[in-house]
Design a protein around this motif. Sequence first.
Motif, PDB file in Angstrom:
ATOM      1  N   ARG A 118      -6.486   6.743   0.804  1.00  0.00           N
ATOM      2  CA  ARG A 118      -5.372   7.568   1.275  1.00  0.00           C
ATOM      3  C   ARG A 118      -5.327   8.837   0.432  1.00  0.00           C
ATOM      4  O   ARG A 118      -5.781   8.840  -0.717  1.00  0.00           O
ATOM      5  CB  ARG A 118      -4.049   6.813   1.111  1.00  0.00           C
ATOM      6  CG  ARG A 118      -3.966   5.565   1.940  1.00  0.00           C
ATOM      7  CD  ARG A 118      -2.718   4.779   1.596  1.00  0.00           C
ATOM      8  NE  ARG A 118      -2.680   3.558   2.386  1.00  0.00           N
ATOM      9  CZ  ARG A 118      -1.576   3.081   2.936  1.00  0.00           C
ATOM     10  NH1 ARG A 118      -0.430   3.689   2.772  1.00  0.00           N
ATOM     11  NH2 ARG A 118      -1.628   1.979   3.634  1.00  0.00           N
ATOM     12  N   ARG A 141       0.823  -1.214   0.000  1.00  0.00           N
ATOM     13  CA  ARG A 141       0.000   0.000   0.000  1.00  0.00           C
ATOM     14  C   ARG A 141       0.854   1.261   0.000  1.00  0.00           C
ATOM     15  O   ARG A 141       0.537   2.240  -0.686  1.00  0.00           O
ATOM     16  CB  ARG A 141      -0.963  -0.012   1.185  1.00  0.00           C
ATOM     17  CG  ARG A 141      -2.091  -1.004   0.997  1.00  0.00           C
ATOM     18  CD  ARG A 141      -3.032  -1.045   2.178  1.00  0.00           C
ATOM     19  NE  ARG A 141      -4.153  -1.952   1.920  1.00  0.00           N
ATOM     20  CZ  ARG A 141      -5.064  -2.251   2.818  1.00  0.00           C
ATOM     21  NH1 ARG A 141      -5.017  -1.728   4.047  1.00  0.00           N
ATOM     22  NH2 ARG A 141      -6.038  -3.076   2.516  1.00  0.00           N
ATOM     23  N   VAL A 148      -5.492   1.790  -0.598  1.00  0.00           N
ATOM     24  CA  VAL A 148      -4.797   2.785  -1.419  1.00  0.00           C
ATOM     25  C   VAL A 148      -5.710   3.945  -1.822  1.00  0.00           C
ATOM     26  O   VAL A 148      -5.326   5.109  -1.713  1.00  0.00           O
ATOM     27  CB  VAL A 148      -4.188   2.110  -2.669  1.00  0.00           C
ATOM     28  CG1 VAL A 148      -3.569   3.135  -3.590  1.00  0.00           C
ATOM     29  CG2 VAL A 148      -3.142   1.086  -2.263  1.00  0.00           C
ATOM     30  N   SER A 183       0.859   3.673  -3.270  1.00  0.00           N
ATOM     31  CA  SER A 183       0.477   5.075  -3.071  1.00  0.00           C
ATOM     32  C   SER A 183       1.561   6.014  -3.582  1.00  0.00           C
ATOM     33  O   SER A 183       1.266   7.023  -4.236  1.00  0.00           O
ATOM     34  CB  SER A 183       0.213   5.352  -1.592  1.00  0.00           C
ATOM     35  OG  SER A 183      -0.885   4.623  -1.136  1.00  0.00           O
ATOM     36  N   ALA A 204      -2.865  10.065  -1.133  1.00  0.00           N
ATOM     37  CA  ALA A 204      -2.107   9.794  -2.360  1.00  0.00           C
ATOM     38  C   ALA A 204      -2.984   9.112  -3.406  1.00  0.00           C
ATOM     39  O   ALA A 204      -2.892   9.410  -4.595  1.00  0.00           O
ATOM     40  CB  ALA A 204      -0.901   8.915  -2.041  1.00  0.00           C
ATOM     41  N   GLY A 205      -3.841   8.207  -2.978  1.00  0.00           N
ATOM     42  CA  GLY A 205      -4.733   7.524  -3.902  1.00  0.00           C
ATOM     43  C   GLY A 205      -5.765   8.453  -4.506  1.00  0.00           C
ATOM     44  O   GLY A 205      -6.109   8.341  -5.679  1.00  0.00           O
TER      45      GLY A 205
END
Length: 184
Positions: free
Chosen positions: A78, A20, A75, A24, A80-81
Amino acid sequence: MRFLKREGVFCRSCALASFRDMQSDTMVLGWWGPLSVLITPFTLLSNLSALSGIRRIPEPVAPGFRPPLDPGKPVFRRPAGILALIPVGLLGLAVFAFTALLLVGLVTGAGDSAGHPTLTAGSCARNDATWPEQDLHPESCDSADAQLRVAAPVNGTCPAGAYVAYPEYSEHADMSLCLRPLKG
């Protein structure tokens, strides 16, 4: 651009946490290069095979010398996702737009003479623009709107008093035709 790989003996929780984190990071940082824009989607998809392998690892039953890593949020939950949806969406939009424009161009025949009508020697035409601009359209020679008679150039030149049509009005868009005024 760089390719990273984590190797080792992992329990399911630690492997999922590593996956993950790396997925990410790739989703946010993997796009920032000319080739990376093309390679990152394939990298993200190939990483999914690692995820299927991680899911086959059994859960830890006995504690090791340290506690397992916390896998954290999935992911796409988050930051970043969520941020990764921007380049993925733009890439998808670009592919869709390119495909749509290509299909529209093929259907409408936009590749032929930029949409100009074709004039042939012996026919008549009218100019809907003021010379020297040209907006030529075929017209029946019997019509009151006919202004010009189309002729092929003799020895590459047009006679005195004749206008020269842009090459894109010829059949293969490769030669200029002569346009002799019908009136006055």
